[in-house]
Design a protein around this motif. Structure first.
Motif, PDB file in Angstrom:
ATOM      1  N   SER A   1       0.839  -1.200   0.000  1.00  0.00           N
ATOM      2  CA  SER A   1       0.000   0.000   0.000  1.00  0.00           C
ATOM      3  C   SER A   1       0.880   1.259   0.000  1.00  0.00           C
ATOM      4  N   LYS A   2       2.029   1.158   0.668  1.00  0.00           N
ATOM      5  CA  LYS A   2       2.923   2.322   0.681  1.00  0.00           C
ATOM      6  C   LYS A   2       3.590   2.511  -0.676  1.00  0.00           C
ATOM      7  N   THR A   3       3.866   1.404  -1.360  1.00  0.00           N
ATOM      8  CA  THR A   3       4.463   1.518  -2.701  1.00  0.00           C
ATOM      9  C   THR A   3       3.506   2.249  -3.626  1.00  0.00           C
ATOM     10  N   LYS A   4       2.223   1.909  -3.515  1.00  0.00           N
ATOM     11  CA  LYS A   4       1.206   2.556  -4.341  1.00  0.00           C
ATOM     12  C   LYS A   4       1.155   4.058  -4.024  1.00  0.00           C
ATOM     13  N   ALA A   5       1.176   4.369  -2.720  1.00  0.00           N
ATOM     14  CA  ALA A   5       1.117   5.779  -2.318  1.00  0.00           C
ATOM     15  C   ALA A   5       2.333   6.550  -2.851  1.00  0.00           C
ATOM     16  N   TRP A   6       3.509   5.923  -2.808  1.00  0.00           N
ATOM     17  CA  TRP A   6       4.713   6.586  -3.320  1.00  0.00           C
ATOM     18  C   TRP A   6       4.642   6.773  -4.832  1.00  0.00           C
ATOM     19  N   SER A   7       4.156   5.752  -5.556  1.00  0.00           N
ATOM     20  CA  SER A   7       4.040   5.897  -7.017  1.00  0.00           C
ATOM     21  C   SER A   7       3.138   7.076  -7.343  1.00  0.00           C
TER      22      SER A   7
ATOM     23  N   THR B   1       6.343   6.785 -13.013  1.00  0.00           N
ATOM     24  CA  THR B   1       6.917   5.861 -12.034  1.00  0.00           C
ATOM     25  C   THR B   1       6.392   4.449 -12.226  1.00  0.00           C
ATOM     26  N   LEU B   2       7.303   3.487 -12.128  1.00  0.00           N
ATOM     27  CA  LEU B   2       6.918   2.071 -12.176  1.00  0.00           C
ATOM     28  C   LEU B   2       7.359   1.431 -10.874  1.00  0.00           C
ATOM     29  N   SER B   3       6.548   0.515 -10.338  1.00  0.00           N
ATOM     30  CA  SER B   3       7.069  -0.272  -9.228  1.00  0.00           C
ATOM     31  C   SER B   3       7.205  -1.695  -9.726  1.00  0.00           C
ATOM     32  N   LEU B   4       8.341  -2.292  -9.442  1.00  0.00           N
ATOM     33  CA  LEU B   4       8.552  -3.646  -9.960  1.00  0.00           C
ATOM     34  C   LEU B   4       9.630  -4.406  -9.192  1.00  0.00           C
TER      35      LEU B   4
END
Ligand SMILES: Nc1nc2c(ncn2[C@@H]2O[C@H](COP(=O)(O)OP(=O)(O)OP(=O)(O)O)[C@@H](O)[C@H]2O)c(=O)[nH]1
Ligand SMILES: [Mg+2]
Length: 282
Positions: free
Chosen positions: A69-75, A85-88
């Protein structure tokens, strides 16, 4: 140890910045790889300057180890300030298509410009940069589907710039991990050390384990005491002791080997054995 601020700025990093500046003329896109567990602290402030005239993409890597959930908030946060931004997870094959697609989308202006000049199919030239040990070289290997560049689970593996051509419309420049000479905020160095981006040989690992435990206990109460069978309100030193007992790290006289127990806690944190953890919120 370079003070107790986790500073590590060896001479090769000064040289690396110079070498990167020389390559910049050839670069269209800056792919800044950061660590999803510390998305703020793992952004080298020098990169904004280096990449100021370039198309930009942030890759939040190691998201398999971070709090979803924090990764989503940072993206969302990075996009809101105008950087795609990509998270992977760079070790995952799926990362390749995601990066190629995002690169084309971010560089569409350049591709259009080329087209108007009659240039079609010229590859995007992307520099992959960031702090040490965040997975820059791993990402390049995944995109090429081969292993043209060296990777390793410690900071400072890549020492020289290296162009890697692919036949997928993108050429990639692997670069050495860069830190910066002085952290404004003291906790930045500690967080970077805790994820393994600072050379462990210049650090007091017992101190680092203690400081990491304090931070994790604040953000994820009970996580560590549960993992190491420690009392709920245990102090960091007690948690380290329990980790040692649980893992048989005992010295000849029967006392816990605090050094090795501290290293174990850090290794568990870095490898995800303490669960998914993000140490910063947007
Ligand atoms: N769990 C996890 N590990 C990863 C991921 N990406 C890379 N790694 C691991 O992280 C370590 C560092 O990877 P590298 O690709 O060498 O990192 P780098 O950024 O090139 O490091 P330097 O060249 O030292 O600056 C290796 O052990 C990789 O296997 C990821 O998405 N998830
Ligand atoms: Mg590398």
């Amino acid at each position: 140890m370079a003070g107790n601020d986790y500073g590590w700025y060896p001479g090769h990093m000064t040289k690396s910045i110079r070498a990167i500046r020389e390559e910049l003329k050839l670069v269209d896109l800056c792919i800044e790889v950061i660590d999803a567990r510390v998305p703020l602290s793992s952004r080298n402030p020098d990169i904004d300057g280096l990449a100021k005239d370039k198309f930009r993409l942030i890759v939040m890597n190691k998201s398999d180890l971070a709090d979803e959930s924090k990764t989503k908030a940072w993206s969302d946060h990075f996009r809101s300030v105008g950087i795609e931004t990509l998270s992977l997870c760079a070790k995952d094959k799926k990362a390749s298509d995601a990066v190629k697609k995002a690169a084309v989308s971010v560089c569409r202006e350049k591709i259009e410009r080329d087209k108007k000049r009659g240039i079609v199919g010229r590859p995007i030239r992307a520099m992959v940069c960031g702090i040490p040990n965040v997975g820059k070289s791993t990402l390049i290997n995944t995109i090429t589907g081969k292993a043209p560049v060296r990777t390793g689970n410690k900071p400072g593996v890549t020492r020289n710039n290296q162009w890697v051509r692919t036949n997928a419309g993108i050429d990639l420049l692997d670069t050495p991990g860069l830190l910066w000479p002085k952290y404004e905020d003291k906790t930045v160095g500690m967080k970077l050390a805790s994820i393994g981006s600072v050379n462990d040989q210049v650090i007091n690992l017992v101190q680092l384990a203690g400081e990491s435990i304090i931070l994790i206990e604040k953000l994820y109460p009970g996580r560590l005491s549960e993992k190491y069978n420690a009392p709920e309100d245990a102090e960091p030193a007690e948690i380290i002791r329990c980790a040692g007992v649980r893992n048989g790290l005992i010295l000849k006289g029967g006392e816990v080997d605090v050094q090795r127990a501290s290293e174990l806690v850090l290794s568990d944190l870095r490898s995800g054995k303490l669960g998914k953890i993000t140490l910063e919120e947007p």
